[in-house]
Design a protein around this motif. Structure first.
Motif, mmCIF file in Angstrom:
data_model
loop_
_atom_site.group_PDB
_atom_site.id
_atom_site.type_symbol
_atom_site.label_atom_id
_atom_site.label_comp_id
_atom_site.label_asym_id
_atom_site.label_seq_id
_atom_site.Cartn_x
_atom_site.Cartn_y
_atom_site.Cartn_z
ATOM 1 N N PRO A 289 27.101 -46.916 -39.900
ATOM 2 C CA PRO A 289 28.477 -46.507 -39.642
ATOM 3 C C PRO A 289 29.490 -47.395 -40.354
ATOM 4 C CG PRO A 289 27.683 -47.839 -37.830
ATOM 5 C CD PRO A 289 26.522 -47.710 -38.786
ATOM 6 N N TYR A 290 30.764 -47.036 -40.205
ATOM 7 C CA TYR A 290 31.863 -47.740 -40.846
ATOM 8 C C TYR A 290 32.915 -48.114 -39.808
ATOM 9 C CZ TYR A 290 29.712 -45.695 -44.983
ATOM 10 O OH TYR A 290 28.811 -45.332 -45.958
ATOM 11 N N SER A 291 33.677 -49.138 -40.123
ATOM 12 C CA SER A 291 34.804 -49.487 -39.262
ATOM 13 C C SER A 291 36.073 -48.761 -39.696
ATOM 14 C CB SER A 291 35.056 -50.999 -39.280
ATOM 15 O OG SER A 291 35.445 -51.443 -40.580
ATOM 16 N N LEU A 292 36.056 -48.232 -40.942
ATOM 17 C CA LEU A 292 37.244 -47.573 -41.484
ATOM 18 C C LEU A 292 36.836 -46.424 -42.388
ATOM 19 C CD1 LEU A 292 40.396 -47.662 -42.032
ATOM 20 C CD2 LEU A 292 39.841 -49.079 -44.022
ATOM 21 N N VAL A 293 37.465 -45.266 -42.167
ATOM 22 C CA VAL A 293 37.415 -44.141 -43.099
ATOM 23 C C VAL A 293 38.852 -43.886 -43.523
ATOM 24 C CG1 VAL A 293 36.823 -41.718 -43.458
ATOM 25 C CG2 VAL A 293 35.378 -43.147 -41.994
ATOM 26 N N TYR A 294 39.074 -43.625 -44.806
ATOM 27 C CA TYR A 294 40.457 -43.409 -45.236
ATOM 28 C C TYR A 294 40.563 -42.332 -46.304
ATOM 29 C CZ TYR A 294 39.406 -46.499 -49.257
ATOM 30 O OH TYR A 294 38.867 -47.062 -50.387
ATOM 31 N N ALA B 248 34.962 -37.578 -40.298
ATOM 32 C CA ALA B 248 35.355 -38.988 -40.237
ATOM 33 C C ALA B 248 34.866 -39.625 -38.942
ATOM 34 C CB ALA B 248 36.870 -39.114 -40.354
ATOM 35 N N ALA B 249 35.037 -38.907 -37.821
ATOM 36 C CA ALA B 249 34.602 -39.446 -36.532
ATOM 37 C C ALA B 249 33.094 -39.702 -36.514
ATOM 38 C CB ALA B 249 34.993 -38.475 -35.410
ATOM 39 N N ARG B 250 32.332 -38.819 -37.140
ATOM 40 C CA ARG B 250 30.871 -38.991 -37.171
ATOM 41 C C ARG B 250 30.464 -40.256 -37.917
ATOM 42 N NH1 ARG B 250 30.870 -33.229 -37.677
ATOM 43 N NH2 ARG B 250 30.926 -33.344 -39.955
ATOM 44 N N HIS B 251 31.277 -40.666 -38.866
ATOM 45 C CA HIS B 251 30.930 -41.827 -39.686
ATOM 46 C C HIS B 251 31.397 -43.161 -39.093
ATOM 47 C CE1 HIS B 251 30.233 -38.799 -42.867
ATOM 48 N NE2 HIS B 251 29.431 -39.713 -43.375
ATOM 49 N N LEU B 252 32.223 -43.109 -38.064
ATOM 50 C CA LEU B 252 32.840 -44.328 -37.551
ATOM 51 C C LEU B 252 32.089 -44.909 -36.363
ATOM 52 C CD1 LEU B 252 36.586 -43.302 -37.760
ATOM 53 C CD2 LEU B 252 35.526 -45.212 -38.986
ATOM 54 N N GLU B 253 32.118 -46.221 -36.277
ATOM 55 C CA GLU B 253 31.621 -46.908 -35.094
ATOM 56 C C GLU B 253 32.676 -46.810 -33.990
ATOM 57 O OE1 GLU B 253 33.060 -51.367 -36.511
ATOM 58 O OE2 GLU B 253 31.057 -50.636 -37.021
ATOM 59 N N PRO B 254 32.304 -47.065 -32.717
ATOM 60 C CA PRO B 254 33.299 -47.038 -31.650
ATOM 61 C C PRO B 254 34.480 -47.960 -31.964
ATOM 62 C CG PRO B 254 31.097 -47.157 -30.727
ATOM 63 C CD PRO B 254 30.944 -47.328 -32.215
ATOM 64 N N GLY B 255 35.684 -47.453 -31.743
ATOM 65 C CA GLY B 255 36.875 -48.228 -32.061
ATOM 66 C C GLY B 255 37.284 -48.163 -33.523
ATOM 67 N N GLY B 256 36.520 -47.413 -34.336
ATOM 68 C CA GLY B 256 36.825 -47.323 -35.764
ATOM 69 C C GLY B 256 38.081 -46.512 -36.032
ATOM 70 N N GLY C 150 38.558 -36.380 -31.280
ATOM 71 C CA GLY C 150 38.368 -37.529 -30.408
ATOM 72 C C GLY C 150 39.177 -38.752 -30.757
ATOM 73 N N PHE C 151 40.159 -38.621 -31.664
ATOM 74 C CA PHE C 151 40.987 -39.750 -32.086
ATOM 75 C C PHE C 151 42.269 -39.849 -31.262
ATOM 76 C CE2 PHE C 151 38.658 -38.921 -36.077
ATOM 77 C CZ PHE C 151 38.273 -40.198 -36.440
ATOM 78 N N PRO D 195 38.261 -44.228 -29.405
ATOM 79 C CA PRO D 195 38.205 -45.139 -28.251
ATOM 80 C C PRO D 195 37.091 -46.160 -28.430
ATOM 81 C CG PRO D 195 38.407 -42.866 -27.510
ATOM 82 C CD PRO D 195 38.154 -42.823 -28.992
ATOM 83 N N PRO D 196 37.334 -47.423 -28.081
ATOM 84 C CA PRO D 196 36.308 -48.476 -28.270
ATOM 85 C C PRO D 196 35.007 -48.177 -27.556
ATOM 86 C CG PRO D 196 38.437 -49.463 -27.833
ATOM 87 C CD PRO D 196 38.605 -47.983 -27.601
ATOM 88 N N GLY D 197 35.070 -47.469 -26.423
ATOM 89 C CA GLY D 197 33.859 -47.202 -25.662
ATOM 90 C C GLY D 197 33.177 -45.912 -26.024
#
Length: 256
Positions: A110-115, A137-145, A223-224, A252-254
């Motif tokens: 996963p990633y912390s940032l998609v842009y 984008a959501a699928r690629h992000l870690e929680p809180g990303g 979910g953002f 959300p971080p969780g």
């Protein structure tokens, strides 16, 4: 703007080898230091020491200097000629790129940032595709990303009744205008370049424009939550007169 999503406007045809060759303008326009430096600085901050994924990475205008800042960057890009132009700057080990559509392609995460920068989400010509891009984008992000989008504000207030076009730039050697189809929420950007002669060159690109409120709803569906919105990368206040915005969405971080 009839036929805006027809074969003549297929993204693979627009971003061909000629477009890729002419895309880079080192030191000027969107490659100017006063444009790039705030963009890269803000993205490096938002990455928070993690990995970044750029949708529609193009020729690496932002990804290359971001990687030079120490942020591991991966890209997704539909145009193979644009990827080939990127490869003249960095190799696959430095910036891996997945060839595919930003609404559906998968990259190892996963990633912390998609842009997405420079209005590129509007290259997706339907609301469904744009929503799919948020979900991808959501699928690629870690929680809180975070998912960051740079996008222009539609200039429909400039359209008098019966007038379908607005001029967004007029300067020596270049005129840019947009023609609107307000029924389908589509716009075609026309870029005319010329010299002292009688001939001009035309480059056209289709877009589906998105109001900030609609963009926020797309984010919610994926979910953002909206974390911040500014008028530019330097953090200027976003107002009713702003012509563009940089919107930062966060999971959300969780989130599992």
């Amino acid at each position: 703007m009839t036929g805006a999503a027809g074969p003549e406007f297929a993204q693979e045809r627009i971003w061909d080898a000629e477009a890729a060759r002419r895309y880079d303008t080192p030191g000027t326009g969107m490659f100017a230091p006063d444009v790039l430096e705030p963009t890269v600085s803000r993205l490096a901050e938002l990455a928070g020491g993690g990995r970044a994924l750029e949708f529609a990475i193009g020729t690496g205008r932002v990804a290359v200097p971001l990687a030079e800042r120490g942020v591991p960057v991966t890209g997704v890009e539909l145009s193979r000629p644009m990827i080939e132009q990127l490869r003249t700057k960095v190799d696959e080990a430095t910036i891996p790129v997945v060839a595919g559509d930003m609404a559906t392609a998968s990259a190892p995460g996963p990633y912390s940032l998609v842009y997405l920068v420079f209005n590129t989400i509007s290259n997706l010509l339907s609301q469904a595709e744009q929503v799919a891009c948020f979900r991808n984008a959501a699928r690629h992000l870690e929680p809180g990303g975070r998912f960051v989008i740079e996008l222009w504000v539609p200039e429909l207030r400039k359209l008098p009744p019966g007038q379908p076009a607005t001029v967004f730039t007029a300067e020596p050697g270049y005129v840019g205008l947009d023609t609107y189809d307000v029924l389908r929420q589509l716009v075609v950007s026309h870029h005319f370049t010329f010299d002292e002669g009688r001939q001009a060159e035309l480059f056209r690109s289709p877009h589906r424009y998105i109001w900030p409120a609609e963009l926020d709803l797309m984010a919610q569906l994926a979910g953002f939550e909206l974390e911040s919105r500014h008028a530019d990368w330097a953090g200027a206040e976003f107002t009713a007169e702003s012509r563009s915005h940089v919107s930062v969405y966060r999971l959300p971080p969780g989130r599992p």
